[in-house]
Design a protein around this motif. Structure first.
Motif, mmCIF file in Angstrom:
data_model
loop_
_atom_site.group_PDB
_atom_site.id
_atom_site.type_symbol
_atom_site.label_atom_id
_atom_site.label_comp_id
_atom_site.label_asym_id
_atom_site.label_seq_id
_atom_site.Cartn_x
_atom_site.Cartn_y
_atom_site.Cartn_z
ATOM 1 N N VAL B 343 28.177 38.577 -16.688
ATOM 2 C CA VAL B 343 28.895 37.908 -15.605
ATOM 3 C C VAL B 343 28.534 36.418 -15.602
ATOM 4 O O VAL B 343 27.435 36.032 -16.003
ATOM 5 N N ASP B 344 29.479 35.594 -15.194
ATOM 6 C CA ASP B 344 29.187 34.155 -15.107
ATOM 7 C C ASP B 344 29.520 33.624 -13.715
ATOM 8 O O ASP B 344 29.739 32.432 -13.532
ATOM 9 N N ASP B 345 29.546 34.542 -12.743
ATOM 10 C CA ASP B 345 29.965 34.130 -11.405
ATOM 11 C C ASP B 345 28.802 34.110 -10.411
ATOM 12 O O ASP B 345 29.016 34.121 -9.201
ATOM 13 N N VAL B 346 27.563 34.095 -10.921
ATOM 14 C CA VAL B 346 26.430 33.986 -10.003
ATOM 15 C C VAL B 346 26.090 32.500 -9.875
ATOM 16 O O VAL B 346 25.642 31.871 -10.838
ATOM 17 N N SER B 347 26.324 31.949 -8.707
ATOM 18 C CA SER B 347 26.081 30.518 -8.514
ATOM 19 C C SER B 347 24.581 30.247 -8.460
ATOM 20 O O SER B 347 23.774 31.161 -8.237
ATOM 21 N N THR B 348 24.217 29.000 -8.660
ATOM 22 C CA THR B 348 22.806 28.626 -8.577
ATOM 23 C C THR B 348 22.264 28.947 -7.184
ATOM 24 O O THR B 348 21.145 29.453 -7.048
ATOM 25 N N ALA B 349 23.059 28.686 -6.173
ATOM 26 C CA ALA B 349 22.617 28.963 -4.797
ATOM 27 C C ALA B 349 22.365 30.457 -4.602
ATOM 28 O O ALA B 349 21.358 30.859 -3.999
ATOM 29 N N ALA B 350 23.263 31.280 -5.137
ATOM 30 C CA ALA B 350 23.103 32.723 -5.002
ATOM 31 C C ALA B 350 21.858 33.199 -5.750
ATOM 32 O O ALA B 350 21.123 34.076 -5.282
ATOM 33 N N LEU B 351 21.626 32.605 -6.912
ATOM 34 C CA LEU B 351 20.463 32.983 -7.708
ATOM 35 C C LEU B 351 19.178 32.588 -6.983
ATOM 36 O O LEU B 351 18.211 33.358 -6.926
ATOM 37 N N GLU B 352 19.188 31.395 -6.404
ATOM 38 C CA GLU B 352 18.023 30.943 -5.623
ATOM 39 C C GLU B 352 17.729 31.907 -4.493
ATOM 40 O O GLU B 352 16.578 32.318 -4.283
ATOM 41 N N ALA B 353 18.762 32.282 -3.767
ATOM 42 C CA ALA B 353 18.591 33.182 -2.623
ATOM 43 C C ALA B 353 18.068 34.536 -3.092
ATOM 44 O O ALA B 353 17.218 35.156 -2.437
ATOM 45 N N PHE B 354 18.582 34.997 -4.242
ATOM 46 C CA PHE B 354 18.142 36.283 -4.770
ATOM 47 C C PHE B 354 16.677 36.236 -5.189
ATOM 48 O O PHE B 354 15.910 37.178 -4.943
ATOM 49 N N LEU B 355 16.263 35.133 -5.835
ATOM 50 C CA LEU B 355 14.909 35.062 -6.393
ATOM 51 C C LEU B 355 13.842 34.749 -5.346
ATOM 52 O O LEU B 355 12.678 35.120 -5.501
ATOM 53 N N ALA B 356 14.240 34.067 -4.280
ATOM 54 C CA ALA B 356 13.270 33.565 -3.304
ATOM 55 C C ALA B 356 12.252 34.618 -2.841
ATOM 56 O O ALA B 356 11.044 34.335 -2.784
ATOM 57 N N PRO B 357 12.690 35.853 -2.521
ATOM 58 C CA PRO B 357 11.721 36.844 -2.035
ATOM 59 C C PRO B 357 10.638 37.202 -3.054
ATOM 60 O O PRO B 357 9.599 37.752 -2.679
ATOM 61 N N PHE B 358 10.895 36.932 -4.336
ATOM 62 C CA PHE B 358 9.907 37.265 -5.372
ATOM 63 C C PHE B 358 9.006 36.083 -5.709
ATOM 64 O O PHE B 358 8.183 36.154 -6.619
ATOM 65 N N CYS B 359 9.201 34.987 -5.018
ATOM 66 C CA CYS B 359 8.587 33.737 -5.469
ATOM 67 C C CYS B 359 7.486 33.212 -4.551
ATOM 68 O O CYS B 359 7.484 33.475 -3.352
ATOM 69 N N ALA B 360 6.603 32.426 -5.171
ATOM 70 C CA ALA B 360 5.700 31.559 -4.424
ATOM 71 C C ALA B 360 6.557 30.448 -3.827
ATOM 72 O O ALA B 360 7.583 30.072 -4.379
ATOM 73 N N CYS B 361 6.148 29.909 -2.700
ATOM 74 C CA CYS B 361 6.998 28.900 -2.050
ATOM 75 C C CYS B 361 6.864 27.524 -2.703
ATOM 76 O O CYS B 361 5.985 27.272 -3.450
#
Lengths: 361, 361
Positions: B343-361
């Motif tokens: 898929v090529d329809d995952v925007s950078t913003a959507a990816l950021e939102a998806f990854l945030a819970p797994f990340c250090a701040c």
């Protein structure tokens, strides 16, 4: 402008030859597919042409340029890595196009970088030396050197197009120019006796860089190369004849230290050795060898190898030649002026005896 | 012994799977063409297998072996050069055959060396890890890493044959073994729901390395890979699905320092992320994600990325992914268990939102 085609099925591509092609916006734009361009050049070429090439690129592209040190001694894996560094630092992806702007060294390195970056991206050859225009930019041989042998690490990888701007030849340094002429003369020697005579009778025009003569010489050289490459892209057979003088020449380059002899100079001295060995075998006459030597000298090219090489050094380098198969050396020799062939019947002893008179003891 | 065929026209080759293939004189000899062999292995593998492979080679060959340091952190251009050094020091010529004896790192490096040495020589894959047997030895992807990205410098270059000796798996360290299972499970996820269920119901047999189960798992994995590669050798389309979990996984490997996470471990965590994102898009269920996570944990695989990565680090690495086209990220996700798509329809913003819970701040 003239257009030739290198016929390689789905890997076919055009060679454009004419004045002003480095500034030809339309021509360049036609062969750039993605939205990113990486211009690879060197310290000498960059100040002369990078800005005008940038100006000739279509609007809206992301353009990165990387400048390599100038000279054959820098054609190494370590310097190659600088191209990858630049590409990755600017997030160039698989749809980028690499422009090889420079002589044979730049073309070989940018081409190998294009073959290897993300396992292969598009590239375009913009050769700025006579040697690169008539030889190295056409046919898809890309490589870097290894201390033990020239062009030992590389790939067969074809460009999308070759743009030969004949204007650049007017400012080429005399040694570079003469080195390119050696490869032009090579085409006459290996496959076209008419072209060989045509060139000989125009030696003055060649020496003075007469544009019309040069343009035709480049066109006939590229046509000869394109034909051989189309017949044998990966050098399973006939393509090896393009290596006339190169087995000897590569030995000279490696032994003298890359960059001390220009590639075309080493090829000139190597072609004379190949011609002499062909004459010893009775295939061409001593008179033909003498005429070649006299002509190459007139064009300011070396006609003998460096006198400080030993027979052992020659043999060690030649044993690593890429044309060796299972320990058996193959040499490109002349059956006649205009007719080269590959022989594998020259014994080591015969080669030693042949080389001894040219060697330090 | 089982034989599969990778169908690639003139570049087709067999995959042999069975116990004892590293000692199979006839099998190995059949695919060696010239009179020279260069065995590439690493410090861990060499003491275990180099002598037995040498003993299994046909008589009368010139054999050179080169031992690389072990680990993904050594998969570099600088270490690659050691292979060329060894080959040239012993005058290996274009008719030599390179044997890749080891795991994925050895296979990728020996394969790229084979692609580049003298512009291409024969090579044979002798994979000694589960991961190499089911994935990296098949399909012709070869490469080295760059500090800024995994497998960024390489070639598509097919071997002459792949010999998978299943005996080697009995002594494989547990982490290496589990890492290989991640790629086995991947095949079920991307293209074969039956295989996925078949594997799940044999989780105990897999964990205990039951030879019969393992052999069938390897065969079905190789068959799946061979089919995808035959359909799309150079990853113009469908082949990208083999990269499920890899865009996330490569980011983990690069950010953590190559060699800290094993490739298969990073892929396991990456597959979980891909599955979670697929569930968020409504294509698979939360229950399916949970079942995958529970199973991977049972096989001793990580199911979450390292907690110290920031969103910025993720995005920087993913922007350099080889599947990016003109700045647009493409991700391999699941339409269903057993059915991957790009898929090529995952925007950078959507990816950021998806990854945030797994990340250090």
């Amino acid at each position: 402008m003239k257009t030739l085609q290198v016929e390689l099925g789905e890997r076919s591509y055009p060679i454009y030859i004419g004045p002003g092609l480095l500034d030809d916006v339309q021509r360049l734009g036609k062969h750039i597919q993605g939205r990113q361009v990486l211009i690879v050049s060197n310290e000498t070429v960059a100040p002369l042409y990078v800005e005008s090439v940038k100006a000739a690129l279509p609007q809206g592209l992301q353009v990165t340029d990387v400048t390599l040190p100038d000279g054959e001694q820098h054609k190494t894996l370590a310097v190659l890595e600088k191209i990858f560094d630049a590409a990755l630092a600017e997030n160039h992806n698989r749809s980028t196009t690499i422009l090889a702007l420079g002589g044979g060294v730049v073309g070989d390195m940018a081409g190998f970088a294009a073959a290897s970056y993300q396992r292969g991206v598009n590239f375009i050859q913009l050769p700025t030396t006579l040697l690169a225009q008539v030889d190295s930019s056409v046919g898809g041989k890309t490589a870097v050197n290894h201390p033990l042998g020239k062009n030992m690490i590389g790939a067969f990888y074809q460009p999308q197009a070759v743009l030969i701007d004949t204007n650049v030849l007017t400012t080429l340094p005399p040694r570079e120019y003469a080195a390119g002429l050696a490869e032009v003369i090579k085409y006459g020697l290996i496959c076209d006796a008419d072209f060989y005579q045509w060139l000989r009778t125009r030696r003055d025009a060649l020496k003075s860089r007469d544009p019309k003569t040069l343009s035709e010489a480049i066109e006939r050289s590229c046509a000869a190369k394109a034909q051989v490459v189309a017949a044998d892209e990966r050098e399973g057979g006939i393509r090896a004849i393009l290596n006339l003088g190169h087995t000897f020449g590569h030995a000279i380059e490696a032994q003298q230290g890359y960059g001390n002899w220009l590639h075309g100079e080493a090829v000139a001295a190597g072609m004379v050795l190949a011609a002499r060995l062909s004459a010893e075998r009775g295939d061409i006459t001593a008179g033909e060898v003498d005429a070649l030597v006299e002509w190459l000298e007139y064009q300011n090219l070396p006609v003998a190898p460096p006198p400080d090489m030993t027979v052992e050094q020659w043999l060690a380098h030649m044993a690593r030649d890429k044309k060796v198969i299972d320990g058996r050396l193959r040499l490109v020799l002349l059956r006649a002026i205009g007719d080269a062939c590959v022989v594998d019947d020259v014994s080591t002893a015969a080669l030693e005896a042949f080389l001894a008179p040219f060697c330090a003891c």
